[in-house]
Design a protein around this motif. Sequence first.
Motif, PDB file in Angstrom:
ATOM      1  N   UNK A 102      21.561  36.834  40.996  1.00  0.00           N
ATOM      2  CA  UNK A 102      22.123  37.145  42.311  1.00  0.00           C
ATOM      3  C   UNK A 102      23.496  37.785  42.175  1.00  0.00           C
ATOM      4  N   UNK A 103      24.336  37.254  41.301  1.00  0.00           N
ATOM      5  CA  UNK A 103      25.693  37.771  41.144  1.00  0.00           C
ATOM      6  C   UNK A 103      25.698  39.121  40.428  1.00  0.00           C
ATOM      7  N   UNK A 104      24.781  39.318  39.502  1.00  0.00           N
ATOM      8  CA  UNK A 104      24.706  40.605  38.814  1.00  0.00           C
ATOM      9  C   UNK A 104      24.300  41.724  39.769  1.00  0.00           C
ATOM     10  N   UNK A 125      26.385  33.188  32.564  1.00  0.00           N
ATOM     11  CA  UNK A 125      25.450  32.154  32.126  1.00  0.00           C
ATOM     12  C   UNK A 125      26.194  31.007  31.435  1.00  0.00           C
ATOM     13  N   UNK A 126      27.159  31.363  30.606  1.00  0.00           N
ATOM     14  CA  UNK A 126      27.925  30.326  29.895  1.00  0.00           C
ATOM     15  C   UNK A 126      28.716  29.461  30.873  1.00  0.00           C
ATOM     16  N   UNK A 127      29.343  30.083  31.876  1.00  0.00           N
ATOM     17  CA  UNK A 127      30.142  29.335  32.849  1.00  0.00           C
ATOM     18  C   UNK A 127      29.279  28.366  33.657  1.00  0.00           C
ATOM     19  N   UNK A 128      28.100  28.830  34.082  1.00  0.00           N
ATOM     20  CA  UNK A 128      27.208  27.938  34.834  1.00  0.00           C
ATOM     21  C   UNK A 128      26.672  26.823  33.929  1.00  0.00           C
ATOM     22  N   UNK A 175      21.225  23.705  35.713  1.00  0.00           N
ATOM     23  CA  UNK A 175      19.966  23.795  34.974  1.00  0.00           C
ATOM     24  C   UNK A 175      19.537  25.250  34.791  1.00  0.00           C
ATOM     25  N   UNK A 176      18.641  25.470  33.814  1.00  0.00           N
ATOM     26  CA  UNK A 176      18.280  26.828  33.409  1.00  0.00           C
ATOM     27  C   UNK A 176      17.727  27.650  34.558  1.00  0.00           C
ATOM     28  N   UNK A 177      16.766  27.105  35.327  1.00  0.00           N
ATOM     29  CA  UNK A 177      16.140  27.873  36.403  1.00  0.00           C
ATOM     30  C   UNK A 177      17.159  28.278  37.466  1.00  0.00           C
ATOM     31  N   UNK A 178      17.986  27.299  37.888  1.00  0.00           N
ATOM     32  CA  UNK A 178      19.000  27.579  38.905  1.00  0.00           C
ATOM     33  C   UNK A 178      20.048  28.537  38.350  1.00  0.00           C
ATOM     34  N   UNK A 179      20.337  28.390  37.078  1.00  0.00           N
ATOM     35  CA  UNK A 179      21.322  29.271  36.432  1.00  0.00           C
ATOM     36  C   UNK A 179      20.815  30.710  36.404  1.00  0.00           C
TER      37      UNK A 179
END
Length: 300
Positions: free
Chosen positions: A121-123, A102-105, A111-115
């Motif tokens: 997805x990655x988790x 989350x910090x890297x994105x 933006x929050x929603x896309x993040x």
Amino acid sequence: MKAPQSLDPEEYFKGFVKRLDGLGYRKRRQVLWRQVRPSLCRFLYKFRPFDPSNSTSVDRLRDILFQSRLRLSSPTEFNDPYDMAAKIIVEGPRAAIRQKLDRLFRERGVKWEARKREVSRMMANLDSVVSRARISFAESTAAVGVCSFGGDPRSILMWSHYATDHRGVCLQFEVARDIATFAQALPVNYSEDYPVLNWLNEAKGITVVLLRKYQGWAYEKERRIIVPESAAQLLYFRSAALSGIIIGCSASSATVEQLKDLVKERSSFGFPPLKIYRAFKHDSKYRLIINKDRTERGDI
């Protein structure tokens, strides 16, 4: 010269340099020998090709002799494709992994929603985190500036690999004459295995990666000055630190004369003395002998 656990290593190094710079040359040497050795050595050696008929080759050596600067190379230029390789893993609490993603994105302006969607997805597939970590690691190491030094001017293999088959030169730098620059040269460790770098705590392990090479290179006794995000930039040093130049045992007469002329020219500009040495093949052993040039006295 390891910093106490209660002190920041960078601040400790700066204080160490400041204390030594306040001493005279001989006292600095005594402190280095008695208190710091063997983590520091007296001399560092830089093997280089040299061709008196090649203007680029001459200009590059002149840059070191007259401008007192060395080039910081990117690892992408190294002759060993395994150099600075690492096994990348992602291990730790899932909450910590999610937080770092989350910090890297967020740092990239997502933006929050896309993040939120991308992190979820990655988790769901941590292999994708490993793949991203590998790409990020490769980009980061490619930007690192590295200046490498050898530890033994008599190494037959070093002359063969880095000084045009003994036709080039080896530059000698004395650590005590420029502590701030050359005390940064850290010894390389050699191993059969890649270092393991955990993406979650990569800052703690990156130094291990930067100072690890395949065991087969151990004969180099390499030390490295590593400057983050400085690939292809220049590293300046005090001119007095360059104390000698060793001419390879197979150097041509033209090379010898050109090098002597460069050293004389350097002296005419008021630079500190630079001793000239010659490397010779031993008469009966696979060994190099290094003596001062015949016009000087003593040996190295």
